[in-house]
Motif scaffolding. Structure first.
Motif, PDB file in Angstrom:
ATOM      1  N   TYR A 157       9.789  10.100  30.265  1.00 56.23           N
ATOM      2  CA  TYR A 157      10.400   9.361  29.151  1.00 56.23           C
ATOM      3  C   TYR A 157       9.762   9.772  27.839  1.00 56.23           C
ATOM      4  O   TYR A 157       8.589  10.103  27.780  1.00 56.23           O
ATOM      5  N   LYS A 158      10.573   9.711  26.806  1.00 59.77           N
ATOM      6  CA  LYS A 158      10.119  10.079  25.468  1.00 59.77           C
ATOM      7  C   LYS A 158      10.300   8.864  24.556  1.00 59.77           C
ATOM      8  O   LYS A 158      11.341   8.206  24.570  1.00 59.77           O
ATOM      9  N   LEU A 159       9.296   8.574  23.742  1.00 60.51           N
ATOM     10  CA  LEU A 159       9.380   7.479  22.784  1.00 60.51           C
ATOM     11  C   LEU A 159      10.339   7.884  21.665  1.00 60.51           C
ATOM     12  O   LEU A 159      10.114   8.869  20.974  1.00 60.51           O
ATOM     13  N   VAL A 160      11.425   7.143  21.500  1.00 58.58           N
ATOM     14  CA  VAL A 160      12.386   7.468  20.450  1.00 58.58           C
ATOM     15  C   VAL A 160      12.312   6.491  19.277  1.00 58.58           C
ATOM     16  O   VAL A 160      12.797   6.800  18.189  1.00 58.58           O
ATOM     17  N   SER A 161      11.701   5.325  19.516  1.00 61.27           N
ATOM     18  CA  SER A 161      11.571   4.366  18.426  1.00 61.27           C
ATOM     19  C   SER A 161      10.400   3.431  18.687  1.00 61.27           C
ATOM     20  O   SER A 161      10.201   2.966  19.814  1.00 61.27           O
ATOM     21  N   HIS A 162       9.651   3.149  17.629  1.00 56.38           N
ATOM     22  CA  HIS A 162       8.555   2.197  17.696  1.00 56.38           C
ATOM     23  C   HIS A 162       8.560   1.414  16.391  1.00 56.38           C
ATOM     24  O   HIS A 162       8.289   1.959  15.327  1.00 56.38           O
ATOM     25  N   VAL A 163       8.929   0.132  16.476  1.00 59.47           N
ATOM     26  CA  VAL A 163       8.966  -0.748  15.315  1.00 59.47           C
ATOM     27  C   VAL A 163       8.052  -1.935  15.609  1.00 59.47           C
ATOM     28  O   VAL A 163       8.408  -2.808  16.387  1.00 59.47           O
ATOM     29  N   LYS A 164       6.868  -1.919  15.032  1.00 63.24           N
ATOM     30  CA  LYS A 164       5.841  -2.947  15.207  1.00 63.24           C
ATOM     31  C   LYS A 164       5.581  -3.238  16.685  1.00 63.24           C
ATOM     32  O   LYS A 164       4.887  -2.481  17.324  1.00 63.24           O
ATOM     33  N   HIS A 165       6.133  -4.323  17.254  1.00 57.67           N
ATOM     34  CA  HIS A 165       5.895  -4.670  18.659  1.00 57.67           C
ATOM     35  C   HIS A 165       6.983  -4.128  19.589  1.00 57.67           C
ATOM     36  O   HIS A 165       6.918  -4.335  20.792  1.00 57.67           O
ATOM     37  N   PHE A 166       7.978  -3.474  19.046  1.00 55.54           N
ATOM     38  CA  PHE A 166       9.118  -3.000  19.832  1.00 55.54           C
ATOM     39  C   PHE A 166       9.011  -1.505  20.131  1.00 55.54           C
ATOM     40  O   PHE A 166       8.621  -0.723  19.270  1.00 55.54           O
ATOM     41  N   TYR A 167       9.428  -1.133  21.336  1.00 58.17           N
ATOM     42  CA  TYR A 167       9.403   0.265  21.761  1.00 58.17           C
ATOM     43  C   TYR A 167      10.710   0.585  22.471  1.00 58.17           C
ATOM     44  O   TYR A 167      11.208  -0.230  23.261  1.00 58.17           O
ATOM     45  N   LEU A 168      11.244   1.768  22.226  1.00 58.10           N
ATOM     46  CA  LEU A 168      12.409   2.244  22.953  1.00 58.10           C
ATOM     47  C   LEU A 168      12.094   3.647  23.468  1.00 58.10           C
ATOM     48  O   LEU A 168      11.768   4.545  22.695  1.00 58.10           O
ATOM     49  N   PHE A 169      12.202   3.789  24.784  1.00 55.29           N
ATOM     50  CA  PHE A 169      11.974   5.078  25.430  1.00 55.29           C
ATOM     51  C   PHE A 169      13.292   5.576  25.994  1.00 55.29           C
ATOM     52  O   PHE A 169      14.124   4.790  26.445  1.00 55.29           O
ATOM     53  N   LYS A 170      13.462   6.897  25.973  1.00 54.23           N
ATOM     54  CA  LYS A 170      14.664   7.535  26.488  1.00 54.23           C
ATOM     55  C   LYS A 170      14.237   8.527  27.564  1.00 54.23           C
ATOM     56  O   LYS A 170      13.250   9.253  27.386  1.00 54.23           O
ATOM     57  N   ARG A 171      14.973   8.527  28.661  1.00 53.81           N
ATOM     58  CA  ARG A 171      14.640   9.458  29.731  1.00 53.81           C
ATOM     59  C   ARG A 171      14.781  10.880  29.219  1.00 53.81           C
ATOM     60  O   ARG A 171      15.779  11.245  28.591  1.00 53.81           O
ATOM     61  N   SER A 172      13.789  11.727  29.483  1.00 54.08           N
ATOM     62  CA  SER A 172      13.735  13.090  28.934  1.00 54.08           C
ATOM     63  C   SER A 172      14.938  13.921  29.310  1.00 54.08           C
ATOM     64  O   SER A 172      15.410  14.721  28.524  1.00 54.08           O
ATOM     65  N   ALA A 173      15.480  13.756  30.494  1.00 58.01           N
ATOM     66  CA  ALA A 173      16.646  14.541  30.921  1.00 58.01           C
ATOM     67  C   ALA A 173      17.825  14.284  30.005  1.00 58.01           C
ATOM     68  O   ALA A 173      18.706  15.120  29.858  1.00 58.01           O
ATOM     69  N   LEU A 174      17.867  13.129  29.352  1.00 63.50           N
ATOM     70  CA  LEU A 174      18.987  12.788  28.462  1.00 63.50           C
ATOM     71  C   LEU A 174      18.831  13.390  27.074  1.00 63.50           C
ATOM     72  O   LEU A 174      19.768  13.455  26.324  1.00 63.50           O
ATOM     73  N   THR A 175      17.603  13.783  26.714  1.00 59.34           N
ATOM     74  CA  THR A 175      17.366  14.259  25.357  1.00 59.34           C
ATOM     75  C   THR A 175      17.914  15.670  25.136  1.00 59.34           C
ATOM     76  O   THR A 175      18.076  16.114  24.019  1.00 59.34           O
ATOM     77  N   GLY A 176      18.157  16.382  26.218  1.00 58.76           N
ATOM     78  CA  GLY A 176      18.655  17.737  26.099  1.00 58.76           C
ATOM     79  C   GLY A 176      17.547  18.738  25.899  1.00 58.76           C
ATOM     80  O   GLY A 176      17.774  19.893  25.635  1.00 58.76           O
ATOM     81  N   SER A 177      16.296  18.298  25.994  1.00 60.09           N
ATOM     82  CA  SER A 177      15.179  19.224  25.821  1.00 60.09           C
ATOM     83  C   SER A 177      14.473  19.497  27.111  1.00 60.09           C
ATOM     84  O   SER A 177      14.610  18.865  28.080  1.00 60.09           O
TER      85      SER A 177
END
Length: 177
Positions: A157-177
């Motif tokens: 998983y790759k961290l795509v967003s971090h806003v203070k206490h919030f985190y959003l991770f995206k599975r690497s296979a979906l990123t296209g990289s």
């Protein structure tokens, strides 16, 4: 293990109210029998005392905005909350998401929405908050903090967003990289 389950500030203890009310009625009746000569005065004194106690306890423990124990902070929407909500709305509707309890309502309108700890290895996105958002409980969430560290250290998983206490991770296979 959930503090809200045994707190008088939630509805979980409400089944005690009828029992306590009936016990109070019998208590006032018994006191009036013990002091037959002053029965009327005893009843008035007990009822006045009970009213004073109820008003005082209500002021100190009620969640209403007019009281000292207002739950206002729980319902205040911060700029961070708004920003993360926009980020959550950008997740494709077809993607599967697993999330912390506080975030789940914002991502549940999809075919595959999971609550932690489910689907942490298979979901397309993982949305986390590292802080409790409960009445009187803004402590850190050990499971989420450990999961954030694990996700940051791994490659799945790759961290795509971090806003203070919030985190959003995206599975690497979906990123296209």
């Amino acid at each position: 293990s959930h503090s809200e389950m045994h707190s008088i500030q939630y509805h979980y203890s409400s089944v005690l109210i009828p029992v306590l009310f009936i016990a109070s009625v019998y208590g006032v009746y018994t006191m009036s029998l013990l002091f037959k000569k002053y029965a009327k005065q005893v009843v008035y004194i007990l009822l006045a005392g009970a009213l004073i106690i109820v008003v005082r306890v209500n002021y100190h423990y009620s969640p209403l905005p007019t009281t000292a124990a207002c739950w206002c902070d729980v319902y205040m929407v911060s700029q961070d909350d708004r920003e993360f909500e926009k980020i959550l709305q950008s997740i494709p509707q077809s993607a599967s998401v697993t999330s912390s309890t506080e975030i789940h309502a914002h991502v549940s309108q999809r075919a595959f929405a999971y609550l932690l700890p489910h689907a942490v290895d298979s979901a397309d996105y993982i949305a986390l908050i590292d802080q409790n958002r409960l009445v009187d409980n803004y402590e850190s969430k050990p499971y989420e903090i450990e999961l954030i560290q694990k996700l940051n250290a791994g490659k799945k998983y790759k961290l795509v967003s971090h806003v203070k206490h919030f985190y959003l991770f995206k599975r690497s296979a979906l990123t296209g990289s």
